[in-house]
Write an enzyme that holds these catalytic residues in place. Structure first.
Site, short mmCIF file in Angstrom:
data_model
loop_
_atom_site.label_atom_id
_atom_site.label_comp_id
_atom_site.label_asym_id
_atom_site.label_seq_id
_atom_site.Cartn_x
_atom_site.Cartn_y
_atom_site.Cartn_z
N LYS A 182 1.94 31.37 6.23
CA LYS A 182 0.68 30.71 5.89
C LYS A 182 0.66 30.42 4.40
CE LYS A 182 -2.75 32.13 4.29
NZ LYS A 182 -3.37 32.08 2.90
N THR A 204 -0.04 31.87 -2.58
CA THR A 204 -0.94 32.62 -1.70
C THR A 204 -0.38 32.45 -0.35
OG1 THR A 204 -2.90 32.23 -2.91
CG2 THR A 204 -3.23 32.89 -0.74
N ASN A 213 -12.50 24.33 -2.16
CA ASN A 213 -12.51 25.43 -3.13
C ASN A 213 -13.88 25.67 -3.76
OD1 ASN A 213 -9.66 26.64 -3.54
ND2 ASN A 213 -9.34 24.45 -3.28
N THR A 220 -18.68 30.82 -0.41
CA THR A 220 -19.97 30.67 0.25
C THR A 220 -19.82 30.30 1.72
OG1 THR A 220 -20.10 28.38 -0.52
CG2 THR A 220 -21.17 30.08 -1.85
#
Length: 403
Positions: A179, A190, A398, A403
């Site tokens: 991933k 990441t 991003n 949120t």
């Protein structure tokens, strides 16, 4: 090389591996978010991790397992990075390994752990424990697809591949899931990448191969120039193929190395192409430098330039942004010797913009896959970096991530 027929098999394509992916309730979306990979036969292990000084708890734990040289399982979650969580986070990562070990019947020191998601949030251990039990109950040779989907975050799809090659006269299989989509920067991304093989090779020799290969694969991609706290690449080799042990310097090692390299480079390209909000896949070839490191530095300077990336999103052949990135890379260059091409079309040469057919260049810019060639004229070294554009969607993803 890669088998479309067996692509879905991923990490369970090699003999002796099982996997599962379940919904543990860690992701707010309610999607699959906990993966388990298992081999009953003990596996040699190799790993490469983030170079970020702020390393997540699962990275610390998995580094210890890699030092031990053997493993039976990998347990990983998405939706929570378990990074910057202090002693609680480290204890939770160790408990994560212990819970998985108890379910599959091995020592906690033989379980690798991984996490990806929001930084600074503690793992919901009650959900994690239930998820690990569920995953262990669902382990199967058909579980790679769910395992791959359980580790993705903003990815549009799970990256998986598999192949079979002949090593020493014996069929040897490789499989992988990975991933990675955002917070992608060289020195690992990441990114969680889990590779399995039924080859017979020592952890020390496999570590040597992986450490070298990472430098020309995962460390040659950049989506946004941000280096994560959780980056991990792991390889497990359980020897279940029955092939003889691979030795250093042998033709068998060369075949193993070439196969592992091809897998890592293929997954690197897929991660770069699946950058958050990406609409273009950019291959940046820099040649004619004195060293590989010089070529990589120039290529990365181009790959990380927001102005270059937005120009390609807008399909604007703005070569000025590329030569600018070459010039500030800090590598010796002579503008009059440098040539830049987009999709094989020269756009800059002799210190000036080159004359080109407008229709030709706009056809290049309209493609999804675009090659940027930079010829420096200073030496014989070269490097290739894979990247993508910046779109409106990248900012949206991003801006709303937490949120």
């Amino acid at each position: 090389m890669f088998s479309e027929k067996n692509a879905a098999a991923g990490v369970t394509f090699p003999k002796g591996f099982k996997a599962a992916g379940v919904k543990a309730g860690i992701k707010k979306s309610g999607n699959l978010d906990l993966a388990l990979i298992y081999t009953e036969k003990e596996a040699a292990v190799a790993g490469v991790f983030t170079k970020n000084a702020v390393a997540a708890a699962p990275v610390i734990v998995s580094r210890e397992v890699v030092k031990g040289g053997k493993a039976h399982a990998i347990v990983a979650n998405a939706g929570c990075a378990n990074a910057c969580t202090g002693e609680t986070g480290l204890a939770n990562a160790r408990k994560m390994a212990a819970l998985a070990a108890a379910e599959v019947g091995c020592a906690p020191e033989e379980v690798l752990v991984g996490s990806t998601g929001i930084i600074g949030v503690n793992l919901p251990m009650d959900k994690l424990e239930a998820g690990i039990k569920a995953a262990a109950a669902e382990l199967s040779e058909d579980g790679s697809k769910n395992a791959g989907n359980a580790i993705i975050t903003t990815d549009t799809y799970s990256k998986a591949c598999s192949c079979e090659v002949e090593i020493g006269g014996q069929a040897v299989r490789f499989g992988a899931i990975a991933k990675g989509s955002g917070m992608i920067q060289p020195n690992m991304a990441t990114m969680l990448c889990y590779i399995t093989t039924d080859a017979n090779i020592s952890s020390q020799l496999m570590q040597k191969a992986l450490s070298e290969i990472v430098e020309v694969s995962f460390n040659m991609i950049s989506v946004d120039g941000d280096m994560s706290t959780n980056d991990t690449v792991l390889v497990l080799a359980n020897g279940a193929s029955g092939a003889a042990e691979i030795t250093d310097g042998s033709p068998e090692y060369d075949k193993f190395y070439a196969t592992l390299k091809e897998i890592c480079q293929e997954l690197s390209k897929r991660i770069a192409a699946d950058g958050e909000g990406a609409t273009k896949f950019l291959t940046i070839n820099v040649s004619g430098t004195k060293t590989f490191e010089d070529a990589k530095t120039v290529a990365m300077s181009i790959a990380k330039s927001p102005l270059v990336k937005t120009a390609f999103f807008g399909e604007d052949p703005n070569w000025g942004r590329v030569i600018c990135a070459v010039g500030y890379a800090g590598i010796p260059m002579v503008p009059e010797k440098t040539v830049i091409k987009f999709g094989g079309v020269p756009v800059y040469a002799n210190g000036l913009g080159a004359e080109f057919n407008e229709d030709d260049i706009h056809k290049v810019m309209a493609e999804h896959d675009i090659v940027i060639d930079v010829e420096m004229g200073m030496g014989d070294a070269k490097a290739t970096v894979w990247s993508c554009d910046f779109s409106y969607e990248y900012v949206k993803i991003n801006g709303e991530y937490h949120t």
